[in-house]
Design an enzyme around this catalytic site. Structure first.
Site, PDB file in Angstrom:
ATOM      1  N   SER A   1       3.401  -1.681  -3.775  1.00  0.00           N
ATOM      2  CA  SER A   1       2.303  -1.936  -2.839  1.00  0.00           C
ATOM      3  C   SER A   1       1.709  -0.609  -2.346  1.00  0.00           C
ATOM      4  O   SER A   1       0.505  -0.504  -2.116  1.00  0.00           O
ATOM      5  CB  SER A   1       2.753  -2.832  -1.681  1.00  0.00           C
ATOM      6  OG  SER A   1       3.476  -2.080  -0.746  1.00  0.00           O
ATOM      7  N   LYS A   2       2.557   0.419  -2.197  1.00  0.00           N
ATOM      8  CA  LYS A   2       2.034   1.755  -1.829  1.00  0.00           C
ATOM      9  C   LYS A   2       1.115   2.292  -2.943  1.00  0.00           C
ATOM     10  O   LYS A   2       0.070   2.891  -2.659  1.00  0.00           O
ATOM     11  CB  LYS A   2       3.181   2.748  -1.616  1.00  0.00           C
ATOM     12  CG  LYS A   2       4.178   2.356  -0.535  1.00  0.00           C
ATOM     13  CD  LYS A   2       3.640   2.625   0.854  1.00  0.00           C
ATOM     14  CE  LYS A   2       4.691   2.332   1.918  1.00  0.00           C
ATOM     15  NZ  LYS A   2       4.099   2.240   3.270  1.00  0.00           N
ATOM     16  N   ILE A   3       1.553   2.082  -4.180  1.00  0.00           N
ATOM     17  CA  ILE A   3       0.755   2.565  -5.308  1.00  0.00           C
ATOM     18  C   ILE A   3      -0.597   1.843  -5.354  1.00  0.00           C
ATOM     19  O   ILE A   3      -1.654   2.466  -5.501  1.00  0.00           O
ATOM     20  CB  ILE A   3       1.519   2.394  -6.640  1.00  0.00           C
ATOM     21  CG1 ILE A   3       2.757   3.305  -6.637  1.00  0.00           C
ATOM     22  CG2 ILE A   3       0.620   2.695  -7.843  1.00  0.00           C
ATOM     23  CD1 ILE A   3       3.656   3.194  -7.861  1.00  0.00           C
TER      24      ILE A   3
END
Ligand code: 8GT
Ligand code: MN
Length: 537
Positions: A230-232
């Site tokens: 999700s960060k990516i």
């Protein structure tokens, strides 16, 4: 090995070629008597061409005749003799083609060396004026990283993937690196390792990730859990990761990060310093009682050098100062300046010239980030061994300490932190820290005219012959490449690998690799060029 067909030396079989590789590998970084063997991919760039072909017609199938006439073209025996004698031998006797005998003699590097082997070099010659002559050999293709490895970006272990210094998604890797550092500084090691593994995958990923391809690509990649996914996605969508942006401004993160830039300060010391109220490196200077000059800048408690009336430095006899946190703080402005490649090489040349005066026949390889192609390094790492396979271990025992003392006497080393003796490679050890002779030093080049040189960090690693190539592999890095190399050895091959050696687990049999390539071969891994081992950010 695609160019094998083109260059080869139709008559050389795979074993012969492998032997030549190993011979050249065994001499990598071997700079004695100006000998430095290096493979090159283009015959036009070579000084020496090694060939089993004895007839013009056949050679012309592999090599342009005009180029051939400008080179020394020799049989593989030339290389064997050169390595055996540790000095380029005259090419004439080894000319592969009778027709090119005279041209071979004319281009022979042995006859063009700056110093004749027969006369010993003057004792006080400044080392940097005698650069090693490069003797290149062609006819054997350069070790190349196979297409299979380049395509293998989804592989489980980092030591099976090609990871360039700068990858197509470098900004993403850097942003994830902030989160990784934060987890590390806060002591969340498992979490930090998850980021390390995800970053490693990004480093090897061969295409730019975009909002269009991200869904399809991400799900196929190992080591990227949902949280990091999700960060990516956030980064690919918006160009930033909000948490990383926040951390960059966070006081605690900034303080802890600054504290750990000081040699000897790890994450847990940094947290302790923060908890007792320290916030900046200036706070830390006061806390560690670092003396300051008239302008309030930190300075070293350094003894003034003493000179004789004719200008020779009087050797220092006192015990070598320790590279303490206090010293590292006093030198922090200098130690923070990155070291360009040519300065790394200059330091290496000076260290090896001094070493040669103590013990001839030593070999060395500059390892660390420099070897992986970094344009600038934070420190210089050099692995040192001895070319005498039989007696090298004895010859270099205790040499680390002697070298560091000599460098100290010359004013080249000012501080040292860690000297340890050889221990046998211990297959049962659970930690990865090795047991070679090591010295972690502060080094300073002699003043260059009016220009004062900066203090630099220098790590010297002395390895017995049987551990030389494992030490080279172990210290080339990067850290996550090494981590996965050890894991691969253990999980997939039943072996124990670290810088100090390689053993089979079930019977503790110790291997003796003769080249870096052999380390890979013994581990059942395909070759990966050092410049493709940049697994960390
Ligand atoms: P840099 O110096 O430009 O920051 O980059 P670097 O050369 O990649 O980093 P380094 O911190 O100098 O480390 C070089 C390599 O040596 C890394 O791969 C690291 O894993 C390895 N290394 C140490 N210390 C030790 C050690 O005590 N034993 C072994 N075997 N390897 C070590 O940094
Ligand atoms: Mn380094």
């Amino acid at each position: 090995m695609d160019d094998a067909g083109r260059l080869d030396v139709a008559k050389m079989d795979a074993t012969a070629i492998a032997e030549l590789y190993a011979l050249i590998d065994s001499q990598q970084g071997f700079a004695n008597d100006g000998l430095l063997l290096e493979l090159c991919a283009e015959p036009s760039e070579a000084d020496v061409i090694i060939s089993n072909v004895r007839m013009r017609k056949r050679l012309e199938r592999h090599l342009d005749w005009d180029i051939a006439r400008q080179k020394a073209i020799v049989t593989p025996e030339w290389l064997r003799a050169t390595v055996e004698q540790q000095h380029p031998v005259p090419c004439g006797e080894y000319a592969a083609l009778e027709e090119l005998h005279d041209e071979t003699v004319q281009s022979c590097p042995a006859c063009n060396l700056p110093v004749c082997k027969c006369s010993s070099s003057p004792p006080h010659a400044p080392p940097s004026t005698l650069p090693p002559t490069a003797v290149s050999a062609v006819g054997v293709p350069k070790l190349t990283t196979s297409q299979r490895i380049l395509d293998n970006y989804k592989a489980w272990y980092a030591c099976q993937r090609a990871s360039p210094l700068v990858c197509p998604n470098q900004a993403l890797a850097t942003e994830l690196g902030i989160l990784r550092t934060h987890r590390d500084l806060e002591g969340k090691d498992v979490n930090a390792l998850s980021y390390d593994r995800a970053i490693a995958i990004i480093k090897a990923f061969p295409r730019e990730l975009t909002p269009e391809n991200i869904d399809k690509e991400l799900v196929q990649l190992p080591h990227v859990g949902e949280k990091i996914q999700s960060k990516i996605r956030e980064f690919i969508r918006s160009g930033v990761i909000e948490e990383a942006q926040y951390l960059r401004r966070d006081e605690r993160f900034q303080s802890l990060k600054a504290f750990t830039t000081i040699h000897g300060v790890g994450a847990s010391t940094a947290r302790t310093l923060y908890s007792i109220g320290l916030r900046t490196l200036e706070d830390m200077e006061r806390y560690y009682d670092v003396p300051v000059d008239d302008y309030g800048n930190p300075k070293l408690e350094e003894e003034e050098p003493i000179f004789t009336p004719n200008g020779r430095r009087v050797p220092r006899t006192a015990k070598l100062p320790d590279l303490s946190i206090k010293t590292a703080l006093a030198l922090r402005h200098e130690l923070a300046v990155p070291i360009p490649r040519d300065e790394v090489e200059e330091m290496h040349a000076i260290v090896m010239a001094e070493l040669d005066q103590l013990q001839p026949g030593c070999i060395s390889t500059i390892v660390g980030g420099h070897r992986r192609g970094k344009p600038e390094s934070n420190d210089v790492d050099i692995v040192i061994g001895h070319s005498d396979i039989q007696n090298g271990g004895e010859l270099i025992k205790g040499l680390c300490k002697r070298l560091v003392h000599r460098l100290y006497e010359r004013g080249l080393v000012t501080h040292v932190t860690h000297l340890s003796g050889f221990h046998a490679h211990n297959a049962l050890r659970t930690t990865h820290w090795d047991s070679l002779e090591k010295a972690l030093c502060v080094f300073v080049l002699p003043e260059d005219g009016q220009q004062k040189r900066l203090h630099r960090r220098l790590d010297l690693i002395f390895a017995a012959p049987e551990a030389y190539w494992t030490a080279v592999v172990g210290w080339t890095g990067s850290k996550m490449f090494e981590r996965d190399l050890r894991l691969w050895a253990k999980k997939e091959k039943g072996m124990k690998f670290d810088s100090s050696g390689m053993t089979r687990r079930h019977d503790s049999q110790l291997y003796f690799p003769r080249s870096e390539k052999q380390v890979f071969d013994l581990l059942g891994l395909e070759w990966i060029d050092p410049t493709l081992r940049n697994v960390d950010v």
